[in-house]
Design an enzyme around this catalytic site. Structure first.
Site, short mmCIF file in Angstrom:
data_model
loop_
_atom_site.label_atom_id
_atom_site.label_comp_id
_atom_site.label_asym_id
_atom_site.label_seq_id
_atom_site.Cartn_x
_atom_site.Cartn_y
_atom_site.Cartn_z
CB THR A 23 -0.97 0.01 1.21
OG1 THR A 23 -0.23 -0.17 2.40
CG2 THR A 23 -2.01 -1.08 1.08
CE LYS A 43 1.05 -3.35 4.02
NZ LYS A 43 0.46 -2.10 3.74
CB THR A 72 0.78 -1.41 9.51
OG1 THR A 72 0.53 -2.16 10.69
CG2 THR A 72 0.26 -0.03 9.69
CD GLU A 126 2.74 5.49 6.88
OE1 GLU A 126 1.86 4.90 6.26
OE2 GLU A 126 2.52 6.17 7.89
CG ASN A 134 0.73 8.89 9.03
OD1 ASN A 134 -0.02 8.00 8.68
ND2 ASN A 134 2.04 8.74 9.16
#
Lengths: 402, 402
Positions: B160, B182, B193, B277, B397
């Protein structure tokens, strides 16, 4: 159209008195000096003089700073004054740090005409660096020489990365309570971040004052320490200068007094959260439900301390999934019965998403304070305060020591 | 000159084989399709077919997604295939979500000629949105029609917000283990996640495979879930396709097999942390000391999950005070006996700061991976992996859902 949850105000706190400040309490006086510990020419040392019984709550960190050890050993008890410096935390300084606290207390006792055991010391700033004692002692002499300084000047002198002064006062059923605080790196409190100095004209016995301060701190300042962390130096001290017959716990006067202390602590706690490093808005969380107030407060802290929630609020994004995720990860039960409002906008009822207007939500989340209000089965009630996570936070803490 | 701590390698893991991939395990095959759940025309649905005994570790979140419930009820046991989609987590979708998992498993069973109870389902993506079942079922049909896809194509289809493919393989004393994973929003894991799909040619009984996977996950994937959080959808599945006599726990073969599984899981876990991230570097933490391996692992996670440590590493700042603070706040004892190296540079010995060259430290902390190595009294040993905290994390985010 779904109605917003209406927060129950089970705990009616008295209103604050914006004009009531630390020096309004009888028997108090303040000295301030620029010792040079922090920056040349900048006020950074304060003598808070308020003889009376005192209570203190200090950090639970095992990396406790030397001044906090000294405080822990002397309260609850009779205290004459507190010496506070900003610029150096006197933490991770070993036995030399302990000696420096004692030297400071001894010198203050001479200057203020009390015993060294009646002097507390608080230090905030960098850690691992020995205290520049020559500067501290000469600053102390200079501050003690003129004990007629204003509360505002003292509130300014204790700041480090804070961007705002933090003061609050409350007059309630004859009790005066006033406080001054500092704290800014409280998004995840860690290093010498929070100090609070409260004073009241009430007469209270030391141990009873201590129990009250611990209770109130758990509901206020500890609701800001978002992930339960405390720093090496966190300290809150409450001095009671009253000379009448001491209050009796459980009496109606006692209850009025405790509410006044809580009103002041809550206001200071919220100021600290709102001034979190890099913060652009205050996040207030109210959880109603779960078995006990403690469970509810822990759930509220889980929400306020989630980086993903902080980022979503920063983006003014009513991302309820982040809130459900934070609760789920902290094993909060009955999420299929969760009602949730963000900034007054209903987003979940009985765990199921309900439609809302995205542009209205964006507007509501762009205010200075965003209330996240969760309601679940159970009669607990708890609050927490935090702030959004911004580029500013990253910048401040990436270059903190460099 | 102080010598750096030399990390003890008490757990000698076998080397990875970069050429060994998921489809190299006998009996496996893969199907991939662009179902349209995530984005039009983008691969987002995978059929992992590997008949054999299987074990799974799923999220402990009380906000558990429907597919994870289904998995939890069917493993350890015999499993034929796993259907994975990216784009929608099928979480917070109530009873409809449960029905959609069952519908998916039933259709897969028809297409793959097995029973629905032998089909697991994993979903990752947004939560609170019902699964677009028409797209899922038509994607499933298309994927099952051609089960000759490459491991790389499957590894890509499950991503993702990840920026890198995550694969690892190990051949050790005759055992082949390969994995695809992932995970990216793992800085504070929260929402759909992390997924991991492991397969081996070993023959292992279901419950014994389950115990092994739980142990290895605690040392690897759970050392990435930096604050102990898990998402609504976190799932790791290990399928064992071997048909020989099952391995005996405690035998030397068993130990070799467990090390091979750990080597693969550790590599995937590190890849996930490194791709956190917005991350610009991987933070590896090794704690040696304390009473047990669990205590040491918890202390390592306390360091890796501290926002202040993350920011300091981002600023390439050898700010050891942040690390001491994180340990102290988590009640780690004996900090006056702490030895600490950051990126190979000794910064504390017996709790006391020792001088170091700031520009050398800046260079050392600017590498892709920064090792924080703490040594204290005690014989425990634990690791954790995280990443630095950057503007990128805030950006991703803050606009996640908007």
């Amino acid at each position: 159209m779904t109605k917003p949850l209406s927060p129950r105000t089970t705990r009616e706190l008295p209103e604050l008195d914006p004009l009531l400040i630390w020096t309004d309490i009888p028997g108090t006086s303040l000295g301030v000096a620029a010792s040079g510990v922090r920056k040349h020419g900048r006020d950074d040392l304060v003598v808070f003089r308020a003889p009376g019984n005192a209570a203190a709550v200090v950090t639970r960190s095992t990396a406790i700073a030397a001044p906090c050890r000294w405080t822990r050993e002397r309260v609850p008890g009779r205290i004459h004054a507190i010496i506070v410096n900003s610029g150096n935390a006197n933490a991770a300084t070993g036995e030399q740090g302990e000696r420096d606290v004692k030297t400071t207390a001894l010198r203050a006792a001479e200057l203020l005409d009390c015993s060294a055991d009646e002097v507390l010391v608080c230090s905030t700033g960098v850690i691992g660096v020995p205290m520049p004692m020559e500067k501290v002692l000469s600053g102390l002499e200079s501050a003690a020489r003129d004990m007629t300084m204003s509360a505002e000047r003292a509130a300014n002198a204790i700041l480090t990365t804070d961007t705002t002064l933090k003061q609050a006062g409350c007059l309630h059923e004859g009790f005066r309570v006033a406080g001054i605080a500092k704290g800014s790196g409280m998004v995840h409190p860690d290093m010498g971040t929070m100090l609070g100095f409260l004073v009241t004209d009430a007469a209270v016995r030391p141990q009873e004052l201590q129990d009250l301060l611990q209770r109130v701190t758990d509901r206020t300042f500890n609701a800001v320490t978002v992930d339960g962390d405390t720093s090496t130096s966190d300290t809150v001290i409450l001095q009671a200068t009253g000379t009448d017959e001491p209050l009796t716990p459980g009496s109606s006067s006692w209850r009025a007094f405790e509410l006044a202390v809580e009103a002041v602590c809550r206001s200071l706690a919220r100021s600290i959260a709102a001034d979190g490093e890099g913060a652009s808005r205050l996040i207030s969380v109210l959880v109603e439900g779960l078995q006990t107030d403690e469970d509810a407060a822990e759930a509220a802290r889980a929400i306020a301390s989630s980086n993903l929630v902080k980022c979503a609020v920063h983006g003014a994004d009513a991302n309820w999934g982040r809130i459900v995720g934070a609760l789920g990860a902290h094993s909060v039960p009955d999420l299929d019965q969760l009602d949730l409002d963000i900034a007054g906008i209903p987003v979940l009822r009985c765990g199921q998403p309900i439609p809302f207007d995205e542009s209205e939500a964006k507007r509501a989340l762009s205010q200075d304070e965003v209330l996240i209000h969760a309601h679940m089965p159970g009669s607990g009630r708890g609050e927490a305060w935090g702030c959004d996570l911004t580029h500013g936070y990253v910048d401040i803490n990436a270059r903190y020591r460099s």
